[in-house]
Scaffold this active site. Structure first.
Site, short mmCIF file in Angstrom:
data_model
loop_
_atom_site.label_atom_id
_atom_site.label_comp_id
_atom_site.label_asym_id
_atom_site.label_seq_id
_atom_site.Cartn_x
_atom_site.Cartn_y
_atom_site.Cartn_z
N ARG A 1 1.03 6.70 -13.58
CA ARG A 1 0.90 6.97 -12.14
C ARG A 1 2.29 6.83 -11.54
O ARG A 1 2.92 5.77 -11.69
CB ARG A 1 -0.05 5.96 -11.49
N ASP B 1 -1.54 -1.91 -12.28
CA ASP B 1 -0.61 -1.66 -11.17
C ASP B 1 0.76 -2.23 -11.52
O ASP B 1 0.87 -3.15 -12.33
CB ASP B 1 -1.11 -2.36 -9.89
P1 FDA Z 1 6.46 7.64 2.13
O1 FDA Z 1 6.46 6.16 2.29
O2 FDA Z 1 7.74 8.39 2.19
O3 FDA Z 1 5.44 8.22 3.16
C1 FDA Z 1 5.22 9.61 3.35
C2 FDA Z 1 4.20 9.82 4.45
O4 FDA Z 1 2.94 9.29 4.03
C3 FDA Z 1 4.50 9.06 5.74
O5 FDA Z 1 5.35 9.80 6.55
C4 FDA Z 1 3.11 8.91 6.32
O6 FDA Z 1 2.66 10.10 6.91
C5 FDA Z 1 2.26 8.67 5.11
N1 FDA Z 1 2.11 7.22 4.83
C6 FDA Z 1 2.70 6.54 3.82
N2 FDA Z 1 2.29 5.25 3.82
C7 FDA Z 1 1.44 5.14 4.86
C8 FDA Z 1 0.67 4.06 5.38
N3 FDA Z 1 0.70 2.84 4.83
N4 FDA Z 1 -0.10 4.30 6.46
C9 FDA Z 1 -0.18 5.53 7.01
N5 FDA Z 1 0.53 6.60 6.55
C10 FDA Z 1 1.32 6.40 5.50
N6 FDA Z 1 3.25 0.86 -5.29
C11 FDA Z 1 3.68 -0.03 -6.21
O7 FDA Z 1 4.78 -0.56 -6.08
N7 FDA Z 1 2.89 -0.33 -7.30
C12 FDA Z 1 1.68 0.26 -7.49
O8 FDA Z 1 1.01 -0.03 -8.49
C13 FDA Z 1 1.23 1.21 -6.53
N8 FDA Z 1 0.03 1.84 -6.66
C14 FDA Z 1 -0.30 2.87 -5.79
C15 FDA Z 1 -1.44 3.62 -6.01
C16 FDA Z 1 -1.70 4.74 -5.21
C17 FDA Z 1 -2.91 5.55 -5.48
C18 FDA Z 1 -0.79 5.09 -4.17
C19 FDA Z 1 -1.02 6.29 -3.32
C20 FDA Z 1 0.30 4.30 -3.91
C21 FDA Z 1 0.56 3.19 -4.70
N9 FDA Z 1 1.67 2.40 -4.45
C22 FDA Z 1 2.06 1.48 -5.42
C23 FDA Z 1 2.39 2.48 -3.16
C24 FDA Z 1 3.60 3.37 -3.20
O9 FDA Z 1 4.60 2.79 -3.97
C25 FDA Z 1 4.16 3.60 -1.78
O10 FDA Z 1 4.53 2.37 -1.23
C26 FDA Z 1 3.18 4.28 -0.83
O11 FDA Z 1 2.45 5.26 -1.48
C27 FDA Z 1 3.94 4.95 0.33
O12 FDA Z 1 4.84 5.88 -0.16
P2 FDA Z 1 4.61 7.49 -0.10
O13 FDA Z 1 4.83 8.01 -1.47
O14 FDA Z 1 3.32 7.81 0.50
O15 FDA Z 1 5.83 8.04 0.74
#
Ligand code: FDA
Length: 312
Positions: free
Chosen positions: A187, A136
Site C-alpha cells: 500500500r 500499517d
Molecule cells: P495530501 O495530504 O496531499 O492531501 C490531498 C488532498 O486530500 C487534500 O487536499 C484534501 O482534499 C484531501 N485530504 C487529505 N487528508 C485529508 C483529511 N484528513 N481530511 C480531509 N481531506 C483530506 N500513513 C502512514 O504513515 N501509515 C499508514 O499505514 C497509512 N495507512 C493509510 C491507509 C489508507 C487507506 C490511506 C488513504 C492513508 C493511509 N495513511 C497512512 C495516511 C497517509 O500517509 C496520508 O497521511 C494521508 O492519506 C493524506 O495524504 P494524501 O495522500 O491524501 O495527500
C-alpha cells in the site's frame, strides 16, 4: 499535505493525556459528534454497520481496530484478543474479510518477540478464514523492524499479508524493490507522521514527486498494489499511467480513509475502479483522529462547527 508546523502541532496534541481524556468523553458519544466523520464507532458492531453501508455503495473495506503505542504486554494481549474477536465477528457478519493493524498495538515497544507471537496468533485465525491482513506503517523508528517482521512472516509462508510504504521517507524507493521482489502487496501512502529531515522529504512537492515515482514503479512491477491517497493529482497520474501501459483497472486498487473525499471515492467506483475504504473504529481513536486533523486545517473548522453546533 499540510505544512510542517501544523503536523508538529497536532503531533504534540496527539500525545496530550488531558485532551485525550476529554475527547474520549465527548468526542464520540453523540451520533453526529465530531469524531464520527472519521471514525466508524467504538464497537465492532458499529464498524460492521458502517462497512455494510460502504459495501452497498460498491466500495471495498479494510477494518482497523484502532490502537498503538501500548506500553504493557497485558494491553498488547488484550488488543490481540480483541482482534481475534473482530475476526470472528466479521466472519459471522458476511462482510469482506480485510483488516489492518499496527505492530505497536501488539506490543512492539515492550517486547518484539511477544508482538510477533501476537501477530502470528492473529494470522493463524485470519488466514484460514480468508482474511487479508495489512500491517500499517508507523513512524520511521519502526520502519526497519516492521519490514523485518513482515519479511520473516512471508518467508514462513504467510501469504495473505501486505505492508505499507511511505513516499515521504528517503529509503522507501529501495524498500519498494525489496518488497516487490518478495512478491508481496504494497500500500503506497505519502506518510502521516512528522519526520526529521535526515530521513524524510520536508516539502509537499518532494513527497509528491517521490509518490509519483513509486506509483509508476509499483503499478508496473508490483503485485496488486494499493494507491492510497486522496490527492486528485496523484489519482489522475495513476489512471493515466495505467491507461498508457495497458494496466487493467482490476490489477490495482485505490484506497482512501473513512470520511475523507467521499465524492472522489464514488466517482472512481462509477468509473469501474476498485476503491477500498479504511474503516477505523474502537475506543483508542484519539491519535488517529489528531493525525487526520493535522492533515488539513479545514478539518479544524469542521470540528469547531460541530462542537459549537452540538453545545449550542
Ligand atoms: P495530501 O495530504 O496531499 O492531501 C490531498 C488532498 O486530500 C487534500 O487536499 C484534501 O482534499 C484531501 N485530504 C487529505 N487528508 C485529508 C483529511 N484528513 N481530511 C480531509 N481531506 C483530506 N500513513 C502512514 O504513515 N501509515 C499508514 O499505514 C497509512 N495507512 C493509510 C491507509 C489508507 C487507506 C490511506 C488513504 C492513508 C493511509 N495513511 C497512512 C495516511 C497517509 O500517509 C496520508 O497521511 C494521508 O492519506 C493524506 O495524504 P494524501 O495522500 O491524501 O495527500
Amino acid at each position: 499535505m499540510v505544512d510542517r508546523a501544523s503536523k508538529t502541532f497536532f503531533h504534540l496534541l496527539a500525545h496530550s493525556g488531558v485532551l485525550k481524556k476529554m475527547a474520549s468523553r465527548y468526542g464520540m458519544r453523540h451520533p453526529t459528534s465530531f469524531a464520527r466523520r472519521f471514525i466508524a464507532g467504538e464497537t465492532v458492531e458499529e464498524a460492521i454497520e458502517a462497512a455494510r453501508a460502504l459495501e452497498a455503495k460498491r466500495l471495498h473495506l479494510a477494518l482497523d481496530l484502532l490502537g498503538e503505542s501500548v506500553t504493557s504486554l497485558d494491553t498488547a494481549d488484550a488488543a490481540t484478543r480483541e482482534y481475534l474477536a473482530v475476526i470472528d465477528a466479521v466472519t459471522r457478519s458476511g462482510i469482506e474479510r480485510n483488516i489492518s493493524l499496527k505492530l505497536t498495538q501488539l506490543g512492539l515497544d515492550v517486547d518484539k518477540a511477544s508482538a510477533v507471537d501476537n501477530l502470528r496468533k492473529i494470522l493463524e485465525r485470519a488466514e484460514p478464514a480468508g482474511f487479508f491482513v495489512r500491517i500499517d506503517m508507523e513512524n520511521s523508528p519502526y520502519t526497519d523492524v516492521t519490514l523485518e517482521i513482515f519479511e520473516t512472516l512471508w518467508q514462513q509462508g504467510y501469504r495473505q499479508i501486505g505492508v505499507v510504504l511511505q513516499s515521504a521517507l528517503h529509503r522507501s524507493e529501495r524498500d519498494l524493490q525489496r518488497i516487490t521482489a518478495l512478491g508481496a502487496r504494497v500500500r503506497l501512502v505519502k506518510g502521516a507522521y512528522k519526520e526529521p529531515k535526515s530521513v524524510a522529504y520536508q516539502t509537499k512537492s518532494d513527497v509528491d514527486a517521490a509518490y509519483a515515482r513509486m506509483m509508476r514503479t509499483v503499478l508496473s512491477t508490483g503485485h496488486y498494489p494499493a494507491i492510497a491517497t486522496h490527492d486528485r493529482a496523484m489519482i489522475d497520474l495513476a489512471r493515466q499511467f495505467a491507461r498508457q501501459h495497458n494496466i487493467a483497472a482490476d490489477r490495482f486498487e485505490f484506497q482512501m480513509l473513512y470520511g475523507v473525499r467521499r465524492d472522489l471515492q464514488m466517482s472512481l467506483v462509477k468509473e469501474g475502479y476498485p476503491v477500498r475504504v479504511y474503516v477505523p473504529f474502537g475506543r483508542e481513536w484519539f491519535p488517529y483522529f489528531m493525525r487526520r486533523l493535522g492533515e488539513r486545517p479545514a478539518n479544524i473548522a469542521f470540528v469547531m462547527r460541530a462542537i459549537l453546533g452540538e453545545s449550542g
